[in-house]
Design an enzyme around this catalytic site. Structure first.
Site, PDB file in Angstrom:
ATOM      1  N   VAL A 100       7.850  -2.130   9.942  1.00 10.17           N
ATOM      2  CA  VAL A 100       7.108  -2.757   8.861  1.00 10.17           C
ATOM      3  C   VAL A 100       6.518  -2.484   7.524  1.00 10.17           C
ATOM      4  CG1 VAL A 100       4.430  -3.749   8.919  1.00 10.17           C
ATOM      5  CG2 VAL A 100       5.193  -3.250  11.314  1.00 10.17           C
ATOM      6  N   CYS A 101       7.025  -4.135   6.896  1.00 12.83           N
ATOM      7  CA  CYS A 101       6.201  -3.863   5.062  1.00 12.83           C
ATOM      8  C   CYS A 101       7.741  -2.870   4.866  1.00 12.83           C
ATOM      9  CB  CYS A 101       5.376  -2.689   5.093  1.00 12.83           C
ATOM     10  SG  CYS A 101       4.474  -3.181   2.847  1.00 12.83           S
ATOM     11  N   SER A 102       7.461  -1.822   3.730  1.00 17.13           N
ATOM     12  CA  SER A 102       8.277  -1.064   3.207  1.00 17.13           C
ATOM     13  C   SER A 102       8.806   0.451   3.991  1.00 17.13           C
ATOM     14  CB  SER A 102       7.937  -0.190   1.754  1.00 17.13           C
ATOM     15  OG  SER A 102       6.452   0.309   2.064  1.00 17.13           O
ATOM     16  N   SER A 120      10.694  -7.683   4.222  1.00 18.31           N
ATOM     17  CA  SER A 120       9.867  -6.311   3.618  1.00 18.31           C
ATOM     18  C   SER A 120       9.238  -6.493   2.533  1.00 18.31           C
ATOM     19  CB  SER A 120      10.561  -5.054   3.498  1.00 18.31           C
ATOM     20  OG  SER A 120      10.455  -3.795   2.964  1.00 18.31           O
TER      21      SER A 120
END
Length: 241
Positions: A100-102, A120
Site C-alpha cells: 500500500v502506498c510507498s 503507489s
C-alpha cells in the site's frame, strides 16, 4: 489457515495497513502477524501511535499473504538488506504479495517489480521508475500476477476488499464491505491528482515535503535513488557482455 504477514516498521503510516487489516482479518481461519526484525512496539510516522510487532521475520518465513505498508520512512527501510531478504524469501512461496502506498518502493527495491505494472502514492511513483517499474497512476489497485499494489493510504481498503473477493468470493467480500460500512462519500472531490486544483496540489506537496525534512528522510530517499541507478547500470553492463 491463511497466514497474513503485515510488515510494521518505524515510521509506517497507520491507515496503510489498518484499512486492509480490518478487511482481511475477516478471512476464514486467518492468522494475522505484524512482523519486524523482532517483536515489540513500533512507532508510527505520527510519533504518538504504537503498534506491536507480534513476530520476527525469522519466525514468519512463508506467509500466505505479504502486506507492506507505506510511510515516509519506507525509502530508508528499502535499503535494509534484512527487510529486502525477507520480502524476497516470503514472496517465493506466498499466494499474494501486496503493498500500500510507498510500500511498493520496498517491493521494487527487493527486485520484485522489475518490468511489472505497479502503483503507489502519487508522490512516490517517480521513485519506482529507477527500478524498472511500469508505473500506473490512474488505478487505485493494480495486480500483476500475484503481486498487488495499491495507491496512497486509503487505497489499502480497496486492496483488502479486492483481495478478499479473490480468495473468498465476491459475495462474501461485499458482506465484509457492509460490515465495515465502507461507503465513501467525501465532502471534497480532490482525492486524485486529476481532480485536485493547482493550489491543492501545491499545498499537499508542501505538507509532504515538510514532513520529509522533519523526519530526516531526504538523505535516505536520495541514497535509495542512487542505489537504484547504480544497480541499473550494473545490470546493463552484465547483459551487454
Amino acid at each position: 489457515m491463511t497466514q497474513i504477514a503485515i510488515m510494521v516498521y518505524p515510521g509506517y503510516t497507520a491507515l496503510d495497513f489498518i484499512g486492509p487489516y480490518e478487511v482481511l482479518r475477516n478471512l476464514p481461519d486467518a492468522e494475522v502477524r505484524f512482523v519486524w526484525h523482532e517483536p515489540g512496539p513500533i512507532e508510527a510516522d505520527s510519533g504518538v501511535l504504537l503498534v506491536g510487532a507480534t513476530h520476527s521475520f525469522d519466525e514468519t518465513p512463508s506467509p500466505d499473504i505479504v502486506l507492506v505498508p507505506g510511510g515516509l520512512s519506507s525509502f530508508q527501510h528499502a535499503r535494509d538488506e534484512k527487510v529486502l531478504d525477507w520480502v524476497r524469501t516470503a514472496h517465493e512461496t506466498s499466494t499474494w504479495t501486496t503493498s500500500v502506498c510507498s510500500g511498493s518502493v520496498i517491493l521494487a527495491a527487493a527486485g520484485l517489480l522489475d518490468g511489472r505494472r505497479a502503483t503507489s502514492h502519487w508522490m512516490a511513483l517517480p521513485m519506482l521508475k529507477p527500478f524498472g517499474v511500469d508505473t500506473v497512476s490512474d488505478h487505485r489497485v493494480v495486480h500483476d500476477g500475484k503481486i498487488v499494489t495499491a495507491a496512497g493510504v486509503s487505497a489499502g481498503i480497496d486492496l483488502g476488499l479486492w483481495l478478499y473477493g479473490q480468495i473468498a468470493g465476491d459475495a462474501k467480500a461485499k458482506a465484509v464491505q457492509l460490515v465495515i460500512e465502507y461507503d465513501p462519500q467525501p465532502p471534497y472531490d480532490s482525492g486524485h491528482l486529476s481532480k485536485a486544483s493547482a493550489a491543492t496540489k501545491a499545498t499537499a506537496s508542501t505538507l509532504l515535503s515538510r514532513d520529509t525534512v522533519k523526519q530526516r528522510q531526504l538523505a535516505p530517499t536520495l541514497a535509495l535513488l542512487w542505489t537504484a541507478a547504480v544497480q541499473r547500470v550494473r545490470r546493463k553492463a552484465v547483459s551487454a557482455r
